[in-house]
Design a protein around this motif. Structure first.
Motif, PDB file in Angstrom:
ATOM      1  N   ASP A 122       0.853  -1.187   0.000  1.00  8.61           N
ATOM      2  CA  ASP A 122       0.000   0.000   0.000  1.00  8.61           C
ATOM      3  C   ASP A 122       0.890   1.239   0.000  1.00  8.61           C
ATOM      4  O   ASP A 122       2.118   1.141   0.093  1.00  8.61           O
ATOM      5  N   ASP A 123       0.263   2.402  -0.096  1.00 12.96           N
ATOM      6  CA  ASP A 123       1.037   3.638  -0.072  1.00 12.96           C
ATOM      7  C   ASP A 123       0.802   4.368   1.240  1.00 12.96           C
ATOM      8  O   ASP A 123      -0.074   4.011   2.024  1.00 12.96           O
ATOM      9  N   ASN A 124       1.607   5.375   1.452  1.00 10.58           N
ATOM     10  CA  ASN A 124       1.450   6.230   2.617  1.00 10.58           C
ATOM     11  C   ASN A 124       0.359   7.247   2.319  1.00 10.58           C
ATOM     12  O   ASN A 124       0.582   8.211   1.583  1.00 10.58           O
ATOM     13  N   ASP A 125      -0.823   7.019   2.882  1.00 13.59           N
ATOM     14  CA  ASP A 125      -1.941   7.911   2.542  1.00 13.59           C
ATOM     15  C   ASP A 125      -1.750   9.326   3.072  1.00 13.59           C
ATOM     16  O   ASP A 125      -2.491  10.237   2.703  1.00 13.59           O
ATOM     17  N   ALA A 126      -0.756   9.518   3.950  1.00 16.77           N
ATOM     18  CA  ALA A 126      -0.493  10.877   4.425  1.00 16.77           C
ATOM     19  C   ALA A 126       0.110  11.754   3.338  1.00 16.77           C
ATOM     20  O   ALA A 126       0.108  12.989   3.454  1.00 16.77           O
ATOM     21  N   THR A 127       0.614  11.135   2.260  1.00 17.39           N
ATOM     22  CA  THR A 127       1.207  11.911   1.161  1.00 17.39           C
ATOM     23  C   THR A 127       0.185  12.279   0.091  1.00 17.39           C
ATOM     24  O   THR A 127       0.536  12.941  -0.882  1.00 17.39           O
ATOM     25  N   TRP A 261       4.490   0.952   1.177  1.00 20.34           N
ATOM     26  CA  TRP A 261       4.466   0.246   2.450  1.00 20.34           C
ATOM     27  C   TRP A 261       3.996  -1.183   2.230  1.00 20.34           C
ATOM     28  O   TRP A 261       2.918  -1.408   1.670  1.00 20.34           O
ATOM     29  N   LYS A 263       2.554  -3.969   4.264  1.00 20.76           N
ATOM     30  CA  LYS A 263       1.914  -4.104   5.571  1.00 20.76           C
ATOM     31  C   LYS A 263       1.392  -5.525   5.742  1.00 20.76           C
ATOM     32  O   LYS A 263       0.717  -6.066   4.859  1.00 20.76           O
ATOM     33  N   ARG A 297      10.029  -0.842   9.644  1.00 25.24           N
ATOM     34  CA  ARG A 297      10.075   0.532  10.135  1.00 25.24           C
ATOM     35  C   ARG A 297       9.155   0.765  11.317  1.00 25.24           C
ATOM     36  O   ARG A 297       9.385   1.698  12.105  1.00 25.24           O
ATOM     37  N   ARG A 313       4.929  -2.726   9.449  1.00 19.81           N
ATOM     38  CA  ARG A 313       5.127  -1.950   8.231  1.00 19.81           C
ATOM     39  C   ARG A 313       6.579  -2.036   7.769  1.00 19.81           C
ATOM     40  O   ARG A 313       7.507  -1.864   8.562  1.00 19.81           O
ATOM     41  N   GLU A 315       9.011  -0.444   4.599  1.00 20.59           N
ATOM     42  CA  GLU A 315       9.043   0.590   3.566  1.00 20.59           C
ATOM     43  C   GLU A 315       9.913   0.138   2.397  1.00 20.59           C
ATOM     44  O   GLU A 315      11.073  -0.248   2.583  1.00 20.59           O
ATOM     45  N   HIS A 333      -0.215  -0.180  -6.835  1.00 22.20           N
ATOM     46  CA  HIS A 333      -0.920   0.076  -5.590  1.00 22.20           C
ATOM     47  C   HIS A 333      -1.770  -1.130  -5.194  1.00 22.20           C
ATOM     48  O   HIS A 333      -2.459  -1.722  -6.013  1.00 22.20           O
TER      49      HIS A 333
END
Length: 515
Positions: A122-127, A261, A263, A297, A313, A315, A333
């Motif tokens: 998955d990706d870092n949804d904070a970005t 990520w 996960k 991480r 997680r 990275e 993704h």
């Protein structure tokens, strides 16, 4: 009802046949041993007699096995299989070779384990960045019209026409022209108006570069460009060419896929093996043969109440690749992926996993004591690796544990009354009194008549001749009564018969009369 009576009668006949076989075997004359073997046997004390086929059948006198009828063999003092301490099993050299007994020494060694996990890339949804309309207007043209497109910061996404924005631009350009010709006393006031106009333009989404370029725009140029605020991948497009939008309407969503990520869920029992910084080998079906290596991480301190797992997680770098002139990220993704975590625990006292048995919920192992003797030990275990298990107590370094053939050794321990089974250790029965040889002619006649008729019943049942069996069964009641009357004065006969019935595989009656 008749069927139940017939079954009960057949079971009773089987029990009586077992008793008859025992009696006939006990009355048979033993074969005469040769002179040398007699002298050798006399030199040693006989502990007991045991069946070779059914070792749990024991007696203090010669006789036959009550199950198979084979003669009991003597066990002399000092022989393997004789008297041993509780939890000790003895095997002959032939038995050890037949069951392929193998042992390994307990030693201090590192515990190594490969933890296999599965999860999602998955990706870092904070970005993520969602681009919305700052002011109402109309989308004239889409510069990026498909999701998945790679964009860079400042790249045009769409061409936009807004009358309200056009009025604000012209107001700003008017202030610039007045500022160029304004006398010195009012230039400060004009500078403040310019700064205010710039602020309003920035609030509706224009960058400083776009504001600075307004002076070069012509009067006919009424279109504006919506620029990408970041470098990334377009994951969502919410508008079409010609669509009229209001302030706040969503236009695009962009995500940074340069770092992904991996996960996965780690079970509680696996958490002691995981640490931040450990390397993980990640593979995915979308990239066959490719192994991606990265480190852990983050390990979520919260445990899911439903699954009893914690999120972990990893990275992963996700570089750009080019296919047919189109750029895309190597990892897509939400891919399914698998991971392998190679973990090593410092040296601890351990034994092979195959040496540990769990009869009755207790962890036990067998220690080779030499000379064909194997001792059962209860052990306390710690961490478990792929091949070994940590021993906290019960085994010392250097002791050899059985890793092959221990199941058969444990079975022999149960047959010998060992502590392996979850029950009280079986004790060797007290010496049983043999049938008194002092039988009167009437006793022998009554017993032989009963057993002969019983044998005819058995033959009829064996040959499936139910008619003959039923006819012969009618002869048993009077013969059984005569036998009971003849033996009534000898209690040891009743005790002997009940002992034989208890050793059979069927439930014995409470009294001889019931049999």
């Amino acid at each position: 009802m008749k069927r139940n009576l017939l079954i009960s009668g057949i079971l009773g006949l089987v029990l009586a046949a077992g008793f008859g076989g025992w009696w006939l075997g006990s009355r048979s004359l033993p074969s005469q041993p040769d002179h040398d073997s007699s002298q050798h046997a006399a030199a040693r004390r006989v502990l007991f007699y045991r069946s070779g086929m059914h070792p749990w059948i024991k007696s203090d006198k010669p006789g036959s096995c009550t199950i198979c009828g084979m003669p009991l063999t003597p066990v002399y003092e000092g022989d393997k299989g004789g008297e041993t301490s509780p939890g000790m099993v003895s095997l002959s050299s032939n038995s050890i070779q037949v069951i392929h007994v193998q042992t390994v020494a307990a030693a201090v060694r590192p515990l190594e384990r490969i933890l296999k996990v599965a999860g999602v890339i998955d990706d870092n949804d904070a970005t993520h960045r969602r681009l919305s309309a700052y002011i109402e207007g109309r989308i004239e043209r889409l510069n990026v019209d498909s999701t998945g497109s790679e964009v860079v910061e400042g790249q045009p996404l769409a061409t936009f026409h807004s009358p309200a924005l056009l009025a604000m631009e012209r107001e700003y350009l008017g202030v610039l022209r007045q500022l160029a010709t304004a006398p010195e006393p009012v230039r400060g006031e004009m500078q403040a108006l310019k700064a205010s106009a710039e602020s309003r333009l920035k609030l509706v989404g224009l960058s400083q570069e776009q504001i600075d370029s307004l002076a070069q725009r012509t009067e006919e140029d009424h279109l504006h460009v919506v620029l990408s605020p970041m470098t990334g991948t377009v994951v969502s497009r919410e508008v079409y060419a010609g669509q009229y939008v209001k302030a706040g309407d969503r236009l695009f969503e962009i995500a940074d896929f340069s770092v992904m990520w991996f996960k996965f869920d780690a079970y509680e029992r696996d958490l002691p093996w995981l640490r931040v910084g450990q390397e993980v080998e990640v593979t995915t079906p979308s990239a066959p043969g490719r192994i991606l290596k990265a480190s852990i991480r983050f390990i979520d301190p919260n445990i899911s109440e439903m699954t009893r797992t914690a999120k972990v997680r990893v990275e992963l770098a996700n570089p750009l690749i080019e296919e047919n002139g189109i750029q895309r990220r190597e990892l897509r993704h939400r891919l399914y992926a698998e991971g392998r975590v190679r973990v090593t625990w410092p040296g601890v006292l351990s034994i092979p996993r195959s040496s540990v048995l769990n009869p009755g919920g207790r962890a036990v192992t067998y220690i080779d004591q030499g000379g064909g003797y194997y001792e059962q030990r209860e052990v306390k275990l710690g961490r478990t690796s792929d091949d070994y298990v940590e021993v906290l107590s019960g085994v010392e370094a250097g002791e050899r544990v059985v890793v092959s053939g221990n199941l058969l050794i444990d079975s022999q321990a149960q047959l010998d009354g060992g502590a392996s089974a979850p029950r009280e250790p079986a004790k060797m029965s007290e010496p049983r009194a043999e049938v008194s040889p002092a039988l009167t002619p009437a006793d022998e006649s009554a017993l032989k008549a009963f057993l002969q008729v019983l044998d005819r019943v058995r033959a009829g049942l064996t040959d499936d001749d139910l008619a003959a069996a039923r006819a012969t069964i009618l002869l048993l009641p009077p013969l059984a009564k005569n036998l009971s009357d003849s033996l009534a004065s000898r209690p040891q006969w009743k005790d002997e018969m009940l002992e034989v019935l208890r050793q059979s595989s069927l439930s014995p009656p409470e009294t001889v009369e019931e049999a």
